[in-house]
Write a protein that holds these residues in place. Structure first.
Motif: not given
Length: 393
Positions: A164-183
């Motif tokens: 939510s609200i990408p203009k202040i820096g939101a990104s999908n980083f957390g989801y990418e890390i979760a998937r990287k570790f098989g979550l």
């Protein structure tokens, strides 16, 4: 094995700051990093710049999750009163606006400064504009590769929020890390967001832009009774934002534009007492004039009350008390206050936010599949989940 830090926390928002403070107080060597130049922007812009920092009624029933009981432990570990005590310790004046919502009297920057002061006193090293390129598990911990060099830690906390609200820096980083570790990641979607429409209903909303009423919104078993606002894109206001977190695409919602009033009975009584009164004027006694006229026009129910059969008034009343609409979508992450979905809570310990199959890896805050109602609940989840991880990392 050399360790640069005991704890590395990625994301210096509400949850990350709280976690860093608690870990630092325990004597842990903490590196708190954020990819943005300015941290805690969600805190800064919230509540119209006064930060709705918690809600007196925060309990697990006020949160959406595939596991609605997951948030209980963290909310008990760090309560609303615990955060209020911290606010009072820093002499920040606040008030209850309505429905348990607590706001700063002055500025949301006071909450940010409070957290930064606590972090500094706890010995936390905070660095902004720090981009993470990769994370990998190493014996006894994790290696974090950044534009400021690589660091190894025993405990790694992901506090990077949702979309939510990408203009202040939101990104999908957390989801990418979760998937990287098989979550498993529950598919994210925009929550606490205005609803959009097309066709004739959109044109009506545009014509009524700026009109607001207290309304009751129903979707399946969920009911919210708060303000509703017509906009040039569709419908907004607290009641719409609340229901949007539950609403599924393609489904109808029901709106009562005059809760507490039986409009059919009201119109019949008006017809009996003042038969020469125009129906739109009668309706204007309980609704804003523009809205009353719009409903009469839409239902082709105009003229004096005495000339209208009760059956026609009944249809008009239903358009007020039981208005069925089909949103075409939402305004999306651009205006959404939160992200619904996220890291599957089945992957985490509800006591500590630690990943069950990866010791030393934690997820906290909005990145998890826990989403609060409007009104300070999401900040309380940030404080509580951040605390739960911070006392064990």
């Amino acid at each position: 094995m050399f360790r640069g830090y005991d704890v590395i926390i990625i994301g210096a928002g509400a949850a990350g700051l709280m976690c860093a403070i608690q870990a630092g107080k325990r004597g842990r060597h903490v590196w708190l990093i954020d990819h943005m130049a300015k941290i805690a922007e969600k805190i800064r812009i919230s509540g119209g710049g006064r930060c709705n920092f918690t809600n007196l009624h925060a309990q697990h029933q006020c949160y959406l999750s595939q596991n609605p009981h997951f948030c209980k432990s963290a909310l008990k570990q760090y309560t609303v009163q615990d955060f209020i005590s911290l606010v009072r310790k820093h002499n920040i004046a606040f008030h209850e606006k309505k429905l348990g919502q607590l706001f700063c009297d002055d500025s949301s920057k006071q909450i940010i400064n409070m957290l930064l002061t606590e972090a500094r006193q706890a010995g936390v090293k905070l660095e902004t504009q720090t981009c993470v390129f990769d994370i990998e598990a190493v014996p006894g911990g994790y290696r974090v590769k950044t534009n400021k060099g690589d660091q190894i830690c025993t405990s790694l906390v992901i506090a990077t929020g949702g979309l939510s609200i990408p203009k202040i820096g939101a990104s999908n980083f957390g989801y990418e890390i979760a998937r990287k570790f098989g979550l498993n990641v529950i598919k994210p979607r925009a929550g606490l967001v205005p609803l959009t429409f097309d066709g004739a209903l959109l044109e009506r909303c545009k014509a009524l832009s700026g009109v607001s009423v207290e309304a009751k919104i129903c979707y399946q078993k969920q009911v919210f009774a708060e303000g509703l606002l017509f906009t040039h894109r569709g419908l907004s206001g607290p009641s719409i934002l609340q229901i949007s977190s539950y609403w599924q695409e393609g489904e109808p919602i029901r709106i009562n534009l005059a809760p507490g009033i039986d409009v059919f009975r009201f119109l019949k009584e008006k017809k009996h007492s003042n038969s020469k009164m125009h129906v739109s004027n009668a309706l204007s006694e309980i609704l804003p004039k523009r809205l009353a006229q719009s409903i009469c026009d839409e239902q082709t129910c105009n003229g004096i009350l005495g000339s209208l059969p009760d059956s026609k008034l009944a249809v008009l009343a239903r358009a007020v008390n039981d208005w069925h609409i089909h949103p075409t979508g939402t305004e999306g992450y651009r205006t959404a206050e939160v992200t619904v979905g996220g890291i599957d809570t089945q992957e985490l310990s509800s006591q500590t936010m630690e990943v069950k199959k990866h010791p030393g890896l934690f997820f906290i805050g909005e990145v998890i599949d826990v989403t609060g109602h409007l009104g300070g609940f999401n900040f309380q989840w940030a404080w509580s989940s951040g605390y739960a991880a911070g006392v064990v990392v």
